[in-house]
Design a protein around this motif. Structure first.
Motif, PDB file in Angstrom:
ATOM      1  N   GLU A 185     -19.374  18.116 -12.841  1.00  0.00           N
ATOM      2  CA  GLU A 185     -19.168  20.074 -11.536  1.00  0.00           C
ATOM      3  C   GLU A 185     -19.479  20.564 -10.667  1.00  0.00           C
ATOM      4  O   GLU A 185     -20.775  21.791 -11.439  1.00  0.00           O
ATOM      5  CB  GLU A 185     -18.929  21.184 -12.304  1.00  0.00           C
ATOM      6  N   GLY A 187     -19.249  22.287  -7.832  1.00  0.00           N
ATOM      7  CA  GLY A 187     -19.376  23.732  -7.564  1.00  0.00           C
ATOM      8  C   GLY A 187     -19.188  24.812  -9.059  1.00  0.00           C
ATOM      9  O   GLY A 187     -19.334  25.591  -8.609  1.00  0.00           O
ATOM     10  N   THR A 188     -19.834  24.304  -9.794  1.00  0.00           N
ATOM     11  CA  THR A 188     -19.526  25.478 -11.067  1.00  0.00           C
ATOM     12  C   THR A 188     -20.457  25.297 -12.212  1.00  0.00           C
ATOM     13  O   THR A 188     -21.211  24.370 -12.164  1.00  0.00           O
ATOM     14  CB  THR A 188     -18.261  25.229 -12.156  1.00  0.00           C
ATOM     15  N   THR A 209     -17.115  29.488 -10.076  1.00  0.00           N
ATOM     16  CA  THR A 209     -17.067  28.804  -8.989  1.00  0.00           C
ATOM     17  C   THR A 209     -17.322  29.154  -7.658  1.00  0.00           C
ATOM     18  O   THR A 209     -17.151  30.784  -7.385  1.00  0.00           O
ATOM     19  CB  THR A 209     -15.767  27.917  -8.746  1.00  0.00           C
ATOM     20  N   GLY A 212     -14.598  27.950  -1.447  1.00  0.00           N
ATOM     21  CA  GLY A 212     -14.054  26.851  -0.434  1.00  0.00           C
ATOM     22  C   GLY A 212     -15.037  25.526  -0.600  1.00  0.00           C
ATOM     23  O   GLY A 212     -15.380  24.835  -0.032  1.00  0.00           O
ATOM     24  N   GLY A 213     -15.580  25.228  -2.124  1.00  0.00           N
ATOM     25  CA  GLY A 213     -14.953  24.060  -2.425  1.00  0.00           C
ATOM     26  C   GLY A 213     -16.964  23.598  -2.353  1.00  0.00           C
ATOM     27  O   GLY A 213     -17.240  22.032  -2.384  1.00  0.00           O
ATOM     28  N   GLN A 214     -17.874  24.739  -1.391  1.00  0.00           N
ATOM     29  CA  GLN A 214     -19.508  24.809  -1.879  1.00  0.00           C
ATOM     30  C   GLN A 214     -19.883  24.118  -3.081  1.00  0.00           C
ATOM     31  O   GLN A 214     -18.969  24.408  -3.782  1.00  0.00           O
ATOM     32  CB  GLN A 214     -19.855  25.478  -1.559  1.00  0.00           C
ATOM     33  N   ALA A 215     -20.798  23.853  -2.409  1.00  0.00           N
ATOM     34  CA  ALA A 215     -21.868  22.969  -4.219  1.00  0.00           C
ATOM     35  C   ALA A 215     -22.906  23.720  -4.237  1.00  0.00           C
ATOM     36  O   ALA A 215     -23.312  23.885  -3.125  1.00  0.00           O
ATOM     37  CB  ALA A 215     -21.980  21.518  -4.373  1.00  0.00           C
TER      38      ALA A 215
END
Length: 428
Positions: A185, A187-188, A209, A212-215
């Motif tokens: 996971e 981004g979470t 989370t 925008g799909g960031q990590a």
């Protein structure tokens, strides 16, 4: 999460080996791993309003060890009841300053065939650090600025455990997970509470989370909790995403009323994150810019630590026993858990999960002072005054070292307040 919640959390040696720095393992599950539960809210505790009580900025030469005056580095490869794959070492290859104001905790493939883990020859090494010997605090603001690692089977965490772990066990001691992430996971992160009736998979928490799909592994982020007697709020980068109160526990006991210590660790594998796979590269590094603790509003921190009296001697639970009726005495200060007391703000004075108590609620001079299960009676209510008296409100009398003695083993009692040196106490 698919871990065994109790065996995963409770170390096989309990807190008697805490002083040897082998503690309960990191973390557990968190309920929910989706979007934030609440809209971003500005953090209500600006640093300028708070009083800093402890910090590590990790300044020092590259390759130097974490400060032993702040951190204990744990060792072992038991799997912590959760089938984790790493061996925690005290090597600087696994925990060291980077020379740029950061602590690095690095998980590596193991090349030392002498290291044995629960499953045989260890596949990985990593590090776990705690402040159980050096710092505990009840309530306030606890934060760390961290760049987490990435990859399947990688499990970084910043969390806290109750300082009464050895006497009451987990989950009765309580656990506050400020941040944990499992590599699948990216981004979470999760924040969770654990206590009696809400441990393991029943922990109370939520996930946050990034948009925008960031990590999280792409940069530093600040993970914070603000903890007050009746609520705990989690933040990521100043955005509040959940608040928990006793009302969330469905009638279970709120155990967040005493000092906790800090833990930083980087696990590899385990029942919740699963094992690394072909996509996971090593080494993986958790980089910590700082850890800071303060009051949340600039107010006083509830006192905790040793209680010192006449001759500099410490108030001590005889033999470190936890049985009701255990005598309270003076003893040379050793720093062990039998001398760690907290005044959590409810009038009690606590050690080893129990309360300082006047035997039978007596109001007579010479009444025995003992350890007893906390019950809310006036025999367990105390006021630490500006004059350094520790006065029992049930009797109006002072905690007193018998016969004005500072000898090792001197029993404590209550006595009419005289202002004598044998009735003066300093907390913390």
């Amino acid at each position: 999460m698919r871990s065994d919640p109790l065996t995963r959390r409770l170390p096989r040696t309990a807190l008697t080996l805490l002083l040897a720095a082998v503690l309960a393992a990191a973390l557990l599950t968190a309920a929910g791993a989706g979007a934030p539960r609440a809209a971003a809210v500005p953090d209500p505790a600006p640093a300028a309003a708070a009083v800093q009580t402890w910090a590590d900025e990790f300044d020092g030469p590259a390759g130097s060890a974490p400060d032993p005056a702040r951190w204990t580095v744990e060792t072992g490869g038991s799997g912590n009841g959760n089938n984790e794959l790493q061996y925690y070492t005290n090597s600087r290859a696994n925990a060291a300053l980077d020379g740029n104001g950061n602590l690095t905790i690095t998980a590596r493939r193991n090349t030392d065939t002498s290291l044995r883990c629960w499953y045989g020859s260890c596949q990985y090494t990593s590090a776990r650090l705690n402040t159980a010997r050096t710092f505990t605090q009840a309530y306030g603001r606890f934060e760390a600025r961290i760049k987490i690692p990435r990859g399947q089977g990688i499990w970084p965490a910043f969390w806290m455990l109750g300082n009464d772990l050895g006497s009451v066990g987990w989950p009765n001691s309580g656990e506050i997970d400020v941040m944990e992430n499992i590599g699948r996971e990216p981004g979470t992160v999760h924040g969770t509470l654990h206590g009696p009736g809400y441990s393991g998979a029943e922990g109370i928490g939520a996930g946050y989370t990034l948009p925008g799909g960031q990590a999280f592994a792409d940069g530093f982020h600040t993970f914070t909790v603000n903890w007050s007697p009746n609520s705990i709020t989690w933040y990521v980068d100043g955005n509040a995403y959940q608040t928990r109160t006793p009302a969330d526990l469905g009638g279970d006991r709120w155990v967040f009323d005493h000092p906790f210590f800090l833990v930083l660790n980087l696990a590899v594998g385990g029942n919740w994150p699963g094992s690394p796979d072909g996509s996971t590269s090593f080494p993986q590094t958790m980089t910590i810019d700082h850890v800071r603790v303060s009051t949340s509003d600039g107010g006083p921190v509830p006192a905790s630590g040793p209680i010192r009296g006449i001759g500099g001697m410490c108030v001590d639970v005889a033999g470190g026993a936890t049985a009701d009726g255990t005598p309270i005495q003076l003893h040379d200060c050793t720093g062990n858990v039998a001398q760690q007391w907290s005044l959590p703000g409810d009038g009690t004075v606590r050690a080893l999960g129990k309360c300082l108590d006047v035997s039978g609620g007596s109001t007579a001079d010479g009444a025995v002072v003992q350890l007893w299960t906390c019950n809310g009676t006036n025999a367990q209510k105390w006021v630490h005054t500006a004059a350094r008296d520790l006065t029992n409100t049930g009797s109006g009398k002072c905690l007193d070292a018998k016969d004005n003695s500072s000898a090792d083993g001197t029993r404590l009692q209550t006595w009419t307040c005289t202002g004598g040196a044998n009735q003066k106490w300093t907390v913390g």
